[in-house]
Write a protein that holds these residues in place. Structure first.
Motif, PDB file in Angstrom:
ATOM      1  N   SER A 194      -5.953  13.496  -0.233  1.00  0.00           N
ATOM      2  CA  SER A 194      -7.004  14.261  -0.893  1.00  0.00           C
ATOM      3  C   SER A 194      -7.228  15.516  -0.053  1.00  0.00           C
ATOM      4  O   SER A 194      -6.673  15.638   1.043  1.00  0.00           O
ATOM      5  CB  SER A 194      -8.287  13.427  -0.978  1.00  0.00           C
ATOM      6  N   PRO A 195      -8.031  16.468  -0.519  1.00  0.00           N
ATOM      7  CA  PRO A 195      -8.258  17.670   0.302  1.00  0.00           C
ATOM      8  C   PRO A 195      -8.848  17.368   1.674  1.00  0.00           C
ATOM      9  O   PRO A 195      -8.657  18.147   2.613  1.00  0.00           O
ATOM     10  CB  PRO A 195      -9.243  18.484  -0.561  1.00  0.00           C
ATOM     11  N   ALA A 196      -9.542  16.222   1.812  1.00  0.00           N
ATOM     12  CA  ALA A 196     -10.232  15.931   3.069  1.00  0.00           C
ATOM     13  C   ALA A 196      -9.533  14.901   3.937  1.00  0.00           C
ATOM     14  O   ALA A 196      -9.870  14.768   5.113  1.00  0.00           O
ATOM     15  CB  ALA A 196     -11.660  15.459   2.782  1.00  0.00           C
ATOM     16  N   ASP A 197      -8.574  14.142   3.373  1.00  0.00           N
ATOM     17  CA  ASP A 197      -8.023  13.050   4.177  1.00  0.00           C
ATOM     18  C   ASP A 197      -6.677  12.575   3.641  1.00  0.00           C
ATOM     19  O   ASP A 197      -6.194  13.025   2.603  1.00  0.00           O
ATOM     20  CB  ASP A 197      -8.996  11.871   4.236  1.00  0.00           C
ATOM     21  N   VAL A 198      -6.085  11.696   4.408  1.00  0.00           N
ATOM     22  CA  VAL A 198      -4.952  10.889   3.960  1.00  0.00           C
ATOM     23  C   VAL A 198      -5.462   9.454   3.924  1.00  0.00           C
ATOM     24  O   VAL A 198      -6.052   8.979   4.897  1.00  0.00           O
ATOM     25  CB  VAL A 198      -3.749  11.022   4.907  1.00  0.00           C
ATOM     26  N   HIS A 199      -5.266   8.788   2.806  1.00  0.00           N
ATOM     27  CA  HIS A 199      -5.837   7.457   2.650  1.00  0.00           C
ATOM     28  C   HIS A 199      -4.807   6.497   2.078  1.00  0.00           C
ATOM     29  O   HIS A 199      -3.860   6.897   1.408  1.00  0.00           O
ATOM     30  CB  HIS A 199      -7.080   7.491   1.753  1.00  0.00           C
ATOM     31  N   ARG A 200      -4.993   5.223   2.370  1.00  0.00           N
ATOM     32  CA  ARG A 200      -4.105   4.177   1.886  1.00  0.00           C
ATOM     33  C   ARG A 200      -4.677   3.583   0.606  1.00  0.00           C
ATOM     34  O   ARG A 200      -5.851   3.219   0.560  1.00  0.00           O
ATOM     35  CB  ARG A 200      -3.950   3.073   2.930  1.00  0.00           C
ATOM     36  N   MET A 201      -3.832   3.509  -0.419  1.00  0.00           N
ATOM     37  CA  MET A 201      -4.217   2.816  -1.642  1.00  0.00           C
ATOM     38  C   MET A 201      -3.447   1.507  -1.721  1.00  0.00           C
ATOM     39  O   MET A 201      -2.219   1.490  -1.712  1.00  0.00           O
ATOM     40  CB  MET A 201      -3.942   3.662  -2.890  1.00  0.00           C
ATOM     41  N   ALA A 202      -4.195   0.410  -1.768  1.00  0.00           N
ATOM     42  CA  ALA A 202      -3.575  -0.907  -1.890  1.00  0.00           C
ATOM     43  C   ALA A 202      -3.192  -1.166  -3.337  1.00  0.00           C
ATOM     44  O   ALA A 202      -3.829  -0.663  -4.266  1.00  0.00           O
ATOM     45  CB  ALA A 202      -4.540  -1.985  -1.398  1.00  0.00           C
ATOM     46  N   SER A 236      -3.947  11.884  -9.069  1.00  0.00           N
ATOM     47  CA  SER A 236      -3.044  12.238  -7.978  1.00  0.00           C
ATOM     48  C   SER A 236      -2.551  10.995  -7.252  1.00  0.00           C
ATOM     49  O   SER A 236      -1.353  10.856  -6.943  1.00  0.00           O
ATOM     50  CB  SER A 236      -3.768  13.170  -6.996  1.00  0.00           C
ATOM     51  N   ASP A 237      -3.450  10.065  -6.984  1.00  0.00           N
ATOM     52  CA  ASP A 237      -3.068   8.831  -6.295  1.00  0.00           C
ATOM     53  C   ASP A 237      -2.094   8.011  -7.137  1.00  0.00           C
ATOM     54  O   ASP A 237      -1.140   7.410  -6.606  1.00  0.00           O
ATOM     55  CB  ASP A 237      -4.308   8.001  -5.976  1.00  0.00           C
ATOM     56  N   MET A 238      -2.316   7.956  -8.443  1.00  0.00           N
ATOM     57  CA  MET A 238      -1.419   7.187  -9.311  1.00  0.00           C
ATOM     58  C   MET A 238      -0.032   7.810  -9.376  1.00  0.00           C
ATOM     59  O   MET A 238       0.985   7.099  -9.433  1.00  0.00           O
ATOM     60  CB  MET A 238      -2.007   7.065 -10.722  1.00  0.00           C
ATOM     61  N   LEU A 239       0.033   9.137  -9.355  1.00  0.00           N
ATOM     62  CA  LEU A 239       1.339   9.793  -9.328  1.00  0.00           C
ATOM     63  C   LEU A 239       2.090   9.452  -8.041  1.00  0.00           C
ATOM     64  O   LEU A 239       3.309   9.243  -8.052  1.00  0.00           O
ATOM     65  CB  LEU A 239       1.174  11.305  -9.464  1.00  0.00           C
ATOM     66  N   THR A 240       1.356   9.389  -6.927  1.00  0.00           N
ATOM     67  CA  THR A 240       1.978   8.991  -5.672  1.00  0.00           C
ATOM     68  C   THR A 240       2.481   7.552  -5.754  1.00  0.00           C
ATOM     69  O   THR A 240       3.586   7.232  -5.282  1.00  0.00           O
ATOM     70  CB  THR A 240       0.972   9.127  -4.524  1.00  0.00           C
ATOM     71  N   LEU A 241       1.691   6.688  -6.374  1.00  0.00           N
ATOM     72  CA  LEU A 241       2.097   5.292  -6.543  1.00  0.00           C
ATOM     73  C   LEU A 241       3.352   5.187  -7.400  1.00  0.00           C
ATOM     74  O   LEU A 241       4.298   4.468  -7.028  1.00  0.00           O
ATOM     75  CB  LEU A 241       0.955   4.503  -7.191  1.00  0.00           C
ATOM     76  N   SER A 273      -8.353  -0.958  -0.634  1.00  0.00           N
ATOM     77  CA  SER A 273      -8.003   0.439  -0.378  1.00  0.00           C
ATOM     78  C   SER A 273      -8.999   1.108   0.552  1.00  0.00           C
ATOM     79  O   SER A 273     -10.155   0.670   0.689  1.00  0.00           O
ATOM     80  CB  SER A 273      -7.936   1.223  -1.703  1.00  0.00           C
ATOM     81  N   ASP A 274      -8.552   2.189   1.201  1.00  0.00           N
ATOM     82  CA  ASP A 274      -9.433   2.953   2.077  1.00  0.00           C
ATOM     83  C   ASP A 274     -10.559   3.607   1.293  1.00  0.00           C
ATOM     84  O   ASP A 274     -10.412   3.936   0.108  1.00  0.00           O
ATOM     85  CB  ASP A 274      -8.639   4.054   2.792  1.00  0.00           C
ATOM     86  N   TRP A 275     -11.687   3.814   1.971  1.00  0.00           N
ATOM     87  CA  TRP A 275     -12.760   4.626   1.428  1.00  0.00           C
ATOM     88  C   TRP A 275     -12.485   6.086   1.802  1.00  0.00           C
ATOM     89  O   TRP A 275     -11.997   6.390   2.895  1.00  0.00           O
ATOM     90  CB  TRP A 275     -14.102   4.186   2.000  1.00  0.00           C
ATOM     91  N   LEU A 276     -12.821   7.003   0.908  1.00  0.00           N
ATOM     92  CA  LEU A 276     -12.553   8.420   1.137  1.00  0.00           C
ATOM     93  C   LEU A 276     -13.589   9.011   2.101  1.00  0.00           C
ATOM     94  O   LEU A 276     -14.756   8.617   2.097  1.00  0.00           O
ATOM     95  CB  LEU A 276     -12.574   9.184  -0.188  1.00  0.00           C
ATOM     96  N   PHE A 333       0.836  -1.192   0.000  1.00  0.00           N
ATOM     97  CA  PHE A 333       0.000   0.000   0.000  1.00  0.00           C
ATOM     98  C   PHE A 333       0.871   1.242   0.000  1.00  0.00           C
ATOM     99  O   PHE A 333       2.050   1.208   0.349  1.00  0.00           O
ATOM    100  CB  PHE A 333      -0.963   0.011   1.193  1.00  0.00           C
ATOM    101  N   VAL A 334       0.270   2.348  -0.425  1.00  0.00           N
ATOM    102  CA  VAL A 334       0.959   3.628  -0.453  1.00  0.00           C
ATOM    103  C   VAL A 334       0.020   4.677   0.121  1.00  0.00           C
ATOM    104  O   VAL A 334      -1.193   4.620  -0.087  1.00  0.00           O
ATOM    105  CB  VAL A 334       1.405   3.980  -1.894  1.00  0.00           C
ATOM    106  N   MET A 335       0.567   5.633   0.879  1.00  0.00           N
ATOM    107  CA  MET A 335      -0.238   6.698   1.463  1.00  0.00           C
ATOM    108  C   MET A 335      -0.463   7.794   0.433  1.00  0.00           C
ATOM    109  O   MET A 335       0.488   8.298  -0.181  1.00  0.00           O
ATOM    110  CB  MET A 335       0.450   7.283   2.692  1.00  0.00           C
ATOM    111  N   CYS A 336      -1.724   8.171   0.241  1.00  0.00           N
ATOM    112  CA  CYS A 336      -2.103   9.215  -0.709  1.00  0.00           C
ATOM    113  C   CYS A 336      -2.880  10.300   0.034  1.00  0.00           C
ATOM    114  O   CYS A 336      -3.337  10.091   1.153  1.00  0.00           O
ATOM    115  CB  CYS A 336      -2.960   8.627  -1.831  1.00  0.00           C
TER     116      CYS A 336
END
Length: 306
Positions: free
Chosen positions: A13-21, A87-92, A71-74, A8-11
């Motif tokens: 958004s304007p409202a949160d930090v979420h994990r993308m598996a 944005s999440d894919m760039l982080t990945l 993955s986390d729900w937003l 997983f990678v931490m991503c």
């Protein structure tokens, strides 16, 4: 390798930090990377068969887009949009530490790829130059070969309405067989599959919870679909055409012959507007080819490994 590595990678958004598996196949040190991104209500395990075939050549990375799979729900459902996914894919990709990736995108995954291509092209065109104080021009992310699975810049409204009709339905089942029957009913466009393959397609997108089988994704995904008015869709189409035309490497277009999302007219226009593209159509299939069988995996393998 019969099972992928789950990471997983931490991503943000304007409202949160979420994990993308994401699911990783092949040599973890291989700099030749293929990113495979699934459709709206699917998950990264959709690409298991394709990934196993390509793992000798690539490090294959298959994310569960936010709100799906592992993955986390937003927190804010209005963030379930292509810009957030880009944005999440760039982080990945930053986590993968490579300068170029090849891309396979099914439906929504193809739109994310096109959006990423457009963002990269705009950055290259408009970024001010800083001479010797900036990073070397070559140190940026590039998209290599791209496979777009039953998706393009123009989307057929009939197909979108069909998808929107079931995305937010809160359904659950007592038995796995009932869940399989449901997946078959809403996924007829996938084309003919054996019962074993329908079970395979169901297993990764229904979870057992409190004794019942429930959908694996955040049902609030439907809310963001309802926010798109006609003017916004037209503006998005214009940007997607520009992004598509900006693709500088070979492009493979896959289309289900009976697709209600990617029309034959749009596919033909895509061939005309990017001369690096080629088209493969699958008989007896609608939206979208599942890429589970040799006849569908073969053209991708030949294209990517040529």
């Amino acid at each position: 390798m019969t099972e992928p590595r789950l990471k997983f990678v931490m991503c943000a958004s304007p409202a949160d930090v979420h994990r993308m598996a994401y699911w990783e196949w092949g040599d973890a040190d291989n700099d030749k990377v293929l990113v495979c991104v699934h459709g709206l209500t699917r998950c990264g395990r959709d690409f298991d068969e394709l990934a196993q075939r390509l793992a000798p050549h690539y490090r294959v990375v298959c994310p569960d887009v936010a709100g799906r799979g592992r993955s986390d729900w937003l927190i804010d459902p209005s963030a379930y949009t292509v810009p957030q996914y880009i944005s999440d894919m760039l982080t990945l990709v930053a986590r993968l530490d490579v300068d170029e990736v090849d891309w396979v995108g099914t439906s929504m995954g193809g739109l994310i790829g096109l959006g990423l291509a457009g963002a990269l092209a705009a950055s290259a065109l408009h970024r001010p130059q800083r001479g010797e104080f900036g990073l070397p021009q070559g140190r940026t992310l590039r998209l290599g070969r791209v496979v777009l699975n039953d998706i393009g810049p123009r989307l057929d409204g009939q197909g979108l309405a069909r998808i929107a009709d079931y995305v937010g339905r809160d359904v659950s089942f007592d038995t796995f067989d009932e869940a399989v029957a449901y997946v078959q009913s809403v996924s007829a466009g996938f084309g003919p599959h054996s019962q074993a393959l329908w079970q395979r397609l169901t297993r990764d997108v229904f979870n057992r919870q409190d004794g019942r089988w429930v959908k694996h994704y955040d049902l609030r995904l439907a809310a963001s679909m309802g926010l798109q008015d006609e003017a916004a869709l037209k503006a998005a189409e214009f940007m997607l055409w520009s992004a598509y035309e900006s693709l500088a490497s070979p492009v493979l277009l896959l289309r289900g012959e009976q697709s209600d999302v990617l029309s034959k007219e749009t596919a033909d226009q895509m061939l005309a507007r990017n001369r690096r593209s080629q088209l493969v159509e699958f008989h007896g299939v609608g939206h979208a080819p599942t890429l589970l069988t040799d006849d569908q995996i073969g053209p991708i393998e030949q294209f990517l490994c040529a």
